[in-house]
Design a protein around this motif. Structure first.
Motif, PDB file in Angstrom:
ATOM      1  N   LEU A  36      11.135  53.240   3.139  1.00 59.31           N
ATOM      2  CA  LEU A  36      11.245  54.357   4.073  1.00 59.31           C
ATOM      3  C   LEU A  36      11.366  55.704   3.362  1.00 59.31           C
ATOM      4  O   LEU A  36      11.466  56.739   4.024  1.00 59.31           O
ATOM      5  CB  LEU A  36      12.467  54.158   4.973  1.00 59.31           C
ATOM      6  N   LEU A  37      11.366  55.667   2.033  1.00 59.99           N
ATOM      7  CA  LEU A  37      11.587  56.887   1.269  1.00 59.99           C
ATOM      8  C   LEU A  37      10.396  57.175   0.361  1.00 59.99           C
ATOM      9  O   LEU A  37       9.609  56.288   0.033  1.00 59.99           O
ATOM     10  CB  LEU A  37      12.858  56.756   0.426  1.00 59.99           C
ATOM     11  N   ASP A  38      10.267  58.414  -0.036  1.00 59.81           N
ATOM     12  CA  ASP A  38       9.251  58.803  -1.011  1.00 59.81           C
ATOM     13  C   ASP A  38       9.861  59.833  -1.952  1.00 59.81           C
ATOM     14  O   ASP A  38      11.081  60.023  -1.957  1.00 59.81           O
ATOM     15  CB  ASP A  38       7.994  59.332  -0.308  1.00 59.81           C
ATOM     16  N   LYS A  39       9.036  60.512  -2.719  1.00 57.06           N
ATOM     17  CA  LYS A  39       9.566  61.452  -3.713  1.00 57.06           C
ATOM     18  C   LYS A  39      10.294  62.623  -3.073  1.00 57.06           C
ATOM     19  O   LYS A  39      11.071  63.320  -3.734  1.00 57.06           O
ATOM     20  CB  LYS A  39       8.435  61.967  -4.598  1.00 57.06           C
ATOM     21  N   GLU A  40      10.067  62.853  -1.785  1.00 58.90           N
ATOM     22  CA  GLU A  40      10.761  63.916  -1.066  1.00 58.90           C
ATOM     23  C   GLU A  40      11.909  63.369  -0.224  1.00 58.90           C
ATOM     24  O   GLU A  40      12.348  63.999   0.733  1.00 58.90           O
ATOM     25  CB  GLU A  40       9.775  64.686  -0.179  1.00 58.90           C
ATOM     26  N   GLY A  41      12.380  62.198  -0.573  1.00 53.10           N
ATOM     27  CA  GLY A  41      13.491  61.598   0.159  1.00 53.10           C
ATOM     28  C   GLY A  41      13.064  61.051   1.505  1.00 53.10           C
ATOM     29  O   GLY A  41      12.087  60.304   1.592  1.00 53.10           O
TER      30      GLY A  41
ATOM     31  N   LEU B 214      10.061  60.033   6.867  1.00 52.35           N
ATOM     32  CA  LEU B 214      10.724  59.325   7.964  1.00 52.35           C
ATOM     33  C   LEU B 214      11.119  60.277   9.071  1.00 52.35           C
ATOM     34  O   LEU B 214      10.907  59.995  10.257  1.00 52.35           O
ATOM     35  CB  LEU B 214      11.965  58.601   7.432  1.00 52.35           C
ATOM     36  N   ARG B 215      11.703  61.418   8.696  1.00 52.01           N
ATOM     37  CA  ARG B 215      12.110  62.385   9.724  1.00 52.01           C
ATOM     38  C   ARG B 215      10.902  62.901  10.488  1.00 52.01           C
ATOM     39  O   ARG B 215      10.931  63.064  11.709  1.00 52.01           O
ATOM     40  CB  ARG B 215      12.865  63.560   9.093  1.00 52.01           C
ATOM     41  N   GLY B 216       9.806  63.164   9.768  1.00 48.82           N
ATOM     42  CA  GLY B 216       8.594  63.619  10.442  1.00 48.82           C
ATOM     43  C   GLY B 216       8.063  62.589  11.415  1.00 48.82           C
ATOM     44  O   GLY B 216       7.633  62.919  12.529  1.00 48.82           O
ATOM     45  N   LEU B 217       8.100  61.309  10.992  1.00 45.44           N
ATOM     46  CA  LEU B 217       7.668  60.228  11.885  1.00 45.44           C
ATOM     47  C   LEU B 217       8.506  60.206  13.158  1.00 45.44           C
ATOM     48  O   LEU B 217       7.979  60.075  14.265  1.00 45.44           O
ATOM     49  CB  LEU B 217       7.760  58.900  11.150  1.00 45.44           C
ATOM     50  N   LEU B 218       9.819  60.339  13.007  1.00 49.74           N
ATOM     51  CA  LEU B 218      10.705  60.295  14.172  1.00 49.74           C
ATOM     52  C   LEU B 218      10.494  61.488  15.089  1.00 49.74           C
ATOM     53  O   LEU B 218      10.509  61.345  16.314  1.00 49.74           O
ATOM     54  CB  LEU B 218      12.164  60.218  13.709  1.00 49.74           C
ATOM     55  N   TYR B 219      10.294  62.673  14.512  1.00 54.66           N
ATOM     56  CA  TYR B 219      10.039  63.849  15.349  1.00 54.66           C
ATOM     57  C   TYR B 219       8.762  63.646  16.169  1.00 54.66           C
ATOM     58  O   TYR B 219       8.726  63.946  17.373  1.00 54.66           O
ATOM     59  CB  TYR B 219       9.904  65.105  14.484  1.00 54.66           C
ATOM     60  N   ASP B 220       7.720  63.129  15.515  1.00 54.88           N
ATOM     61  CA  ASP B 220       6.459  62.888  16.223  1.00 54.88           C
ATOM     62  C   ASP B 220       6.636  61.800  17.280  1.00 54.88           C
ATOM     63  O   ASP B 220       6.092  61.894  18.393  1.00 54.88           O
ATOM     64  CB  ASP B 220       5.369  62.463  15.235  1.00 54.88           C
TER      65      ASP B 220
END
Length: 203
Positions: free
Chosen positions: A15-20, A24-30
């Motif tokens: 669930l994480l990448d180089k930007e933390g 995931l947060r973007g997915l949830l907002y969408d």
């Protein structure tokens, strides 16, 4: 642990990448934005034929049942992720309104199976004229393969959601208990000081 790690809203590497947790947060907002659109569409569909959103979902679920797999109250509740008592109440209203009918289950006399009446079928035919263009607009940008994958992924996510919510309640209670314990421990020395001062003043 760094501040960035402490602020992260997930810990699984998947669930994480180089930007933390930004992806995931973007997915949830969408997802929340799309969910609001789906809720609004459902209310529009239900209102168009004079139903509550839940009654609308119940009729659609029963419409998609088959003779080989007839739907009763429990099957409807499981499909919609709702409580059996709530679904029973809504189904009774639909039966009273002449949109559904109950009949004995062919293999289990303790159960009933639910089917649409002719009135219920007519209502859904009228409704489908509204649903078709809206659903085409909501999902039409997906390819067939993307649509199948989305359907599979959402089914898996939905089946696990109840467990995640139960975990949320457990973790919340645990964290609250730990915070209360820490607060009590921090206040304990001050309380002892006050007791010692009180004892000296009463001597």
């Amino acid at each position: 642990m760094t501040v960035t790690d402490a602020l992260s809203t997930a810990s699984k590497p998947e669930l994480l990448d180089k930007e933390g947790d930004r992806t995931l947060r973007g997915l949830l907002y969408d997802y929340f934005a799309f969910g609001r659109s789906l809720e609004a569409a459902r209310e529009t569909f239900a209102g168009f034929v004079g139903l509550s959103p839940t009654q609308y979902l119940i009729l659609i679920a029963i419409k998609n049942s088959t003779a080989e797999e007839p739907m009763g109250v429990n099957q409807v509740a499981e499909r919609l992720y709702l409580s059996g008592a709530f679904v029973t109440n809504e189904i009774n209203k639909l039966v009273s309104d002449g949109l559904l009918e109950k009949s004995p289950h062919p293999e289990d006399g303790r159960r009933v199976q639910l089917t649409l009446t002719q009135h219920g079928v007519s209502l859904l035919i009228r409704l489908a004229a509204l649903q078709r263009p809206v659903n085409d607009a909501l999902f039409g940008m997906l390819t067939r393969e993307e649509f199948k994958l989305l359907s599979q992924l959402l089914s898996r996510l939905a089946s696990n959601a109840d467990s995640a919510l139960k975990l949320a309640e457990h973790v919340r209670a645990t964290l609250k208990f730990q915070e209360d314990q820490q607060a009590s421990a921090a206040n304990l020395p001050e309380s002892r000081k006050k007791r010692r001062t009180t004892l000296r003043n009463t001597r």
